[in-house]
Design a protein around this motif. Structure first.
Motif, PDB file in Angstrom:
ATOM      1  N   ILE A  59      -6.117  -9.929 -10.323  1.00  0.00           N
ATOM      2  CA  ILE A  59      -5.805  -9.939  -8.802  1.00  0.00           C
ATOM      3  C   ILE A  59      -4.700  -8.930  -8.764  1.00  0.00           C
ATOM      4  O   ILE A  59      -3.582  -9.226  -8.945  1.00  0.00           O
ATOM      5  N   GLY A  60      -4.811  -7.931  -8.289  1.00  0.00           N
ATOM      6  CA  GLY A  60      -3.894  -6.916  -8.160  1.00  0.00           C
ATOM      7  C   GLY A  60      -4.287  -5.692  -6.913  1.00  0.00           C
ATOM      8  O   GLY A  60      -5.328  -5.429  -6.438  1.00  0.00           O
ATOM      9  N   ARG A  61      -3.126  -4.916  -6.694  1.00  0.00           N
ATOM     10  CA  ARG A  61      -3.166  -3.974  -5.827  1.00  0.00           C
ATOM     11  C   ARG A  61      -3.722  -2.528  -6.566  1.00  0.00           C
ATOM     12  O   ARG A  61      -3.373  -2.288  -7.673  1.00  0.00           O
ATOM     13  N   VAL A  62      -4.587  -1.983  -5.794  1.00  0.00           N
ATOM     14  CA  VAL A  62      -5.238  -0.681  -6.091  1.00  0.00           C
ATOM     15  C   VAL A  62      -4.909   0.212  -5.104  1.00  0.00           C
ATOM     16  O   VAL A  62      -4.738  -0.021  -3.859  1.00  0.00           O
ATOM     17  N   PHE A  63      -4.976   1.578  -5.221  1.00  0.00           N
ATOM     18  CA  PHE A  63      -4.752   2.600  -4.107  1.00  0.00           C
ATOM     19  C   PHE A  63      -5.725   3.804  -4.284  1.00  0.00           C
ATOM     20  O   PHE A  63      -6.051   4.483  -5.436  1.00  0.00           O
ATOM     21  N   ARG A  64      -6.236   3.894  -3.175  1.00  0.00           N
ATOM     22  CA  ARG A  64      -7.301   5.259  -2.961  1.00  0.00           C
ATOM     23  C   ARG A  64      -6.900   5.979  -1.665  1.00  0.00           C
ATOM     24  O   ARG A  64      -6.803   5.422  -0.735  1.00  0.00           O
ATOM     25  N   ASN A  65      -6.612   7.302  -2.282  1.00  0.00           N
ATOM     26  CA  ASN A  65      -6.139   8.315  -1.275  1.00  0.00           C
ATOM     27  C   ASN A  65      -7.227   8.654  -0.300  1.00  0.00           C
ATOM     28  O   ASN A  65      -7.499   9.836  -0.285  1.00  0.00           O
ATOM     29  N   GLU A  66      -7.278   7.854   0.700  1.00  0.00           N
ATOM     30  CA  GLU A  66      -8.589   8.082   1.544  1.00  0.00           C
ATOM     31  C   GLU A  66      -8.193   7.603   2.974  1.00  0.00           C
ATOM     32  O   GLU A  66      -7.218   7.029   3.229  1.00  0.00           O
ATOM     33  N   GLY A  67      -9.087   7.831   3.562  1.00  0.00           N
ATOM     34  CA  GLY A  67      -8.810   7.357   5.154  1.00  0.00           C
ATOM     35  C   GLY A  67      -8.829   5.899   5.442  1.00  0.00           C
ATOM     36  O   GLY A  67      -9.219   4.984   4.669  1.00  0.00           O
ATOM     37  N   THR A  68      -8.593   5.589   6.880  1.00  0.00           N
ATOM     38  CA  THR A  68      -8.648   4.065   7.194  1.00  0.00           C
ATOM     39  C   THR A  68      -9.512   3.730   8.306  1.00  0.00           C
ATOM     40  O   THR A  68      -9.931   4.745   9.064  1.00  0.00           O
ATOM     41  N   ASP A  69     -10.309   2.637   8.170  1.00  0.00           N
ATOM     42  CA  ASP A  69     -11.270   2.405   9.052  1.00  0.00           C
ATOM     43  C   ASP A  69     -11.287   0.824   9.403  1.00  0.00           C
ATOM     44  O   ASP A  69     -10.257   0.011   8.550  1.00  0.00           O
ATOM     45  N   PRO A  70     -11.760  -0.065  10.343  1.00  0.00           N
ATOM     46  CA  PRO A  70     -11.647  -1.354  10.305  1.00  0.00           C
ATOM     47  C   PRO A  70     -12.015  -2.193   8.920  1.00  0.00           C
ATOM     48  O   PRO A  70     -11.696  -3.146   8.729  1.00  0.00           O
ATOM     49  N   ARG A  71     -12.669  -1.296   8.091  1.00  0.00           N
ATOM     50  CA  ARG A  71     -12.745  -2.189   6.687  1.00  0.00           C
ATOM     51  C   ARG A  71     -12.130  -1.502   5.576  1.00  0.00           C
ATOM     52  O   ARG A  71     -12.395  -1.899   4.487  1.00  0.00           O
TER      53      ARG A  71
END
Length: 673
Positions: free
Chosen positions: A277-289
């Protein structure tokens, strides 16, 4: 912070002055305490024996029943008369206070909730009672006394001692729950947690979800592990990574977008059942989900397949609903979702046939699939024009939002599944499933590919996509291929988005409501004040001096020149951006919710995500053509068109789009001539 600040912009300076005055009053009180040798910040600990919920849970043991004298008045026992085991010490933040002469009430909030406290001058003494009267809402205090019930039956603590443990120098907002500026709540989550009990409960529930996931997997003999966050090759998912620099090694690194490839290396090493269980990072936009930084749980189990993963997933979701929510029938918005019944199973082809009326098993070529997509008005991204890509596009467009009750969508096309084992009965498909609930993808699972030769070929296809400009494509990972050549057993694997799972089980409308600190654009206080001052005086936004406007031209409304008669029929209106989010599954589209002056929100989609992040456009005034017929884009009706200027870069075929933004004083719905 005050909610009037959101309702009446003109009142802000007066409110700021008021807050400044109150802060100074509190600082003056602190100075008096320090001068008297009673600095609360010198206190290093407090003996807290109980929390409020512990008192409620053990009221029969802790309550002191007060006697009533012949005159009908309650007799307060002396401190010496109270048994030691009935003395409690609680600590928390003072949320309210009612001073009534010689006796007062206050309300103390701790980790578990609130408790009323009765404070009497007779018990505290004149000096301590006077100090209590000078305390402020928001101060953190310790209370020692006994538990009793008031005449109205309210459980309370009768204070014998009251200690100021920390001085609050900033007044709490009076109506924080009613703020329309949710961004302030996300930025100052500490205040949100103080003022809104339901917010604190959401994050308690999130903690319980994580705990019970671990309990469930421990019961199935899984081992929790940790793998690198800074990696050479950010593989295992289709996403654009963040890039950073490793000073000690003198090399660039990527922040991981997935947990997959390292966990599979552990399967090769013989661990058999692992999860992280860990943090991952995706260089993308934000939205409600979606949030660029999120929590992912991935697990891998040797000697099973995607059928075994379906059983595990269904069992785990049912277990979480029972243990965390107390029922397998959960409510999300206006829908009741039943996690107790067997989950529905559909192949992707069958889902498209059922909901879109198209049988992809009868479509023989990619060209035929592309033609059908164009006929349906679907947007096809460059490099994603195989039959499998189009099948997936049809599913996203016509089926995904229909999956309200738990549904396993199985047997995806091989073109969109580079790490998955092919189906022996149909090599054009893979043994993969996604679980959909409430129209959301909740997890992604495979019979994992363990053939290193096949894997190399699929990596090669991904490399070709990357070379063609696909920033989300995987890249060949030689060390991972080396591990596979050592030999990986048949394996099943799953990835779960923890944040979306928490949204479902806490009935949260946005991913930001289940993240303590969601991604928000940084605020530069000096720049913001300067921009606000300029906008207030002129009504215009600060010019963007970084843009080279020498090659700017207005994009034609249509391919051919528009004659004046046609042009004059276009209804140009000023529109205010009420909300803006990225369109799921689209790299280019932003979805705008607009105030066009009619009183009914207008939705317009615009392909400008490459040039703007959604949050920076909220509050802006734009220009739109509002009398165009609705057009379906990605399953969303777009009612109109936002106007942009297109800038042809010098010495390049690339173009930049710049939304036309106008004087913010122009009201919504104003017609432009």
């Amino acid at each position: 912070m005050a909610d009037n600040n959101q309702q009446n912009k003109g009142a802000a300076p007066a409110e700021e002055q008021d807050v400044g005055r109150l802060r100074q009053v509190r600082r003056d009180k602190l100075k008096e305490l320090q001068d008297a040798g009673k600095d609360p910040f010198q206190i290093v600990k407090y003996d807290q024996t109980h929390h409020t919920q512990e008192i409620r849970d053990n009221v029969e043991k802790l309550e002191t029943v007060l006697e009533v004298g012949e005159d009908g008045k309650t007799i307060t026992p002396s401190r010496e008369d109270i048994p030691a085991e009935k003395i409690v010490s609680i600590a928390g933040r003072m949320m309210s206070k009612r001073v009534m002469g010689k006796a007062s009430f206050c309300n103390i909030q701790d980790r578990d909730g609130r408790m009323q406290v009765y404070v009497s001058r007779n018990d505290l003494g004149d000096e301590a009672y006077a100090e209590f009267k000078r305390m402020d809402i928001g101060d953190i205090v310790g209370i020692k006394g006994f538990v009793f019930k008031t005449k109205t039956g309210e459980l309370s603590v009768h204070a014998f001692e009251l200690t100021l443990l920390s001085k609050s120098l900033m007044p709490l907002p009076e109506k924080f729950h009613g703020l329309t500026d949710t961004e302030t709540r996300y930025r100052q989550r500490y205040v949100d947690l103080v003022m809104n009990e339901d917010v604190k409960e959401t994050f308690k529930k999130r903690s319980a979800i994580l705990r019970e996931i671990r309990n469930f997997l421990s019961g199935r003999d899984f081992m929790e592990v940790e793998t690198p966050m800074l990696v050479e090759n950010a593989g295992g998912a289709a996403a654009r990574p963040f890039i950073t620099h490793y000073n000690a090694l003198g090399e660039d690194r990527k922040l991981r977008i997935s947990l997959e490839l390292y966990l599979k290396r552990l399967i090769v090493g013989g661990m058999e059942r692992v999860y992280e269980i860990g943090r991952v990072f995706r260089n993308e936009g934000t939205d409600p989900r979606h949030n660029p930084e999120f929590t992912l749980m991935e697990l891998y189990q040797a000697y099973t397949d995607y059928e075994g993963m379906m059983e595990l997933t269904e069992s785990m979701f049912r277990y979480l609903a029972e243990t965390v929510c107390g029922t397998t029938q959960i409510t999300y918005g206006d829908k009741v979702i039943d996690l107790g019944k067997p989950f529905k199973r559909l192949t992707m082809s069958d889902a498209v046939k059922e909901y879109a009326g198209v049988d992809f098993e009868t479509i023989e070529s990619a060209e035929a699939a592309v033609a059908l997509a164009k006929e349906k008005g679907l947007e096809i991204e460059a490099g994603h024009d195989t039959k499998g890509d189009i099948l997936n596009l049809f599913f996203e467009e016509f089926c995904e939002d229909k999956m309200i009750q738990p549904t396993f969508i199985m047997d995806h096309p091989v073109e969109i599944s580079p790490l998955t084992k092919r189906k022996p009965s149909d090599p054009s498909k893979v043994e993969r499933f996604e679980l959909y609930i409430n129209g959301w993808e909740m997890c992604n699972a495979y019979s994992e590919l363990n053939d290193p030769i096949d894997q190399r070929e699929r990596f090669k296809a991904q490399d070709a996509l990357a070379a063609a400009g696909d920033e989300e494509a995987n890249h060949t990972d030689e060390d991972f291929l080396n591990a596979m050549e050592i030999g990986m057993p048949p394996t099943g694997g799953i990835g779960y988005g923890i944040d979306r799972l928490c949204m479902l089980l806490t009935n949260a409308p946005s991913i930001r409501d289940v993240l303590l600190w969601p991604a928000l654009k940084s605020l530069d206080p000096n720049a913001r004040k300067s921009a606000e001052a300029e906008e207030e005086s002129t009504g215009f936004f600060t010019p963007n001096n970084k843009i080279d406007f020498s090659n700017v031209k207005i994009e034609p409304l249509f391919e051919e020149n528009v004659d004046f008669e046609t042009f004059s029929k276009s209804d140009f209106r000023a529109v205010k951006v009420k909300n803006c989010v990225a369109v799921p599954k689209s790299k280019k589209l932003l979805q705008f919710t607009l105030d066009d002056g009619t009183g009914t929100d207008r939705t317009i989609l615009s392909g400008i995500h490459a040039f703007y992040e959604p949050e920076e456009l909220v509050g802006k005034t734009l220009v739109a053509i509002t009398n165009l017929p609705p057009r379906a884009m990605m399953g969303i009706e777009s009612c109109g068109m936002l106007l942009s200027a297109v800038n042809n870069k010098k010495d390049s075929e690339e173009e930049e789009l710049h939304l036309l933004m106008v004087d913010n004083h122009i009201p919504a719905g104003a017609k432009l001539y």
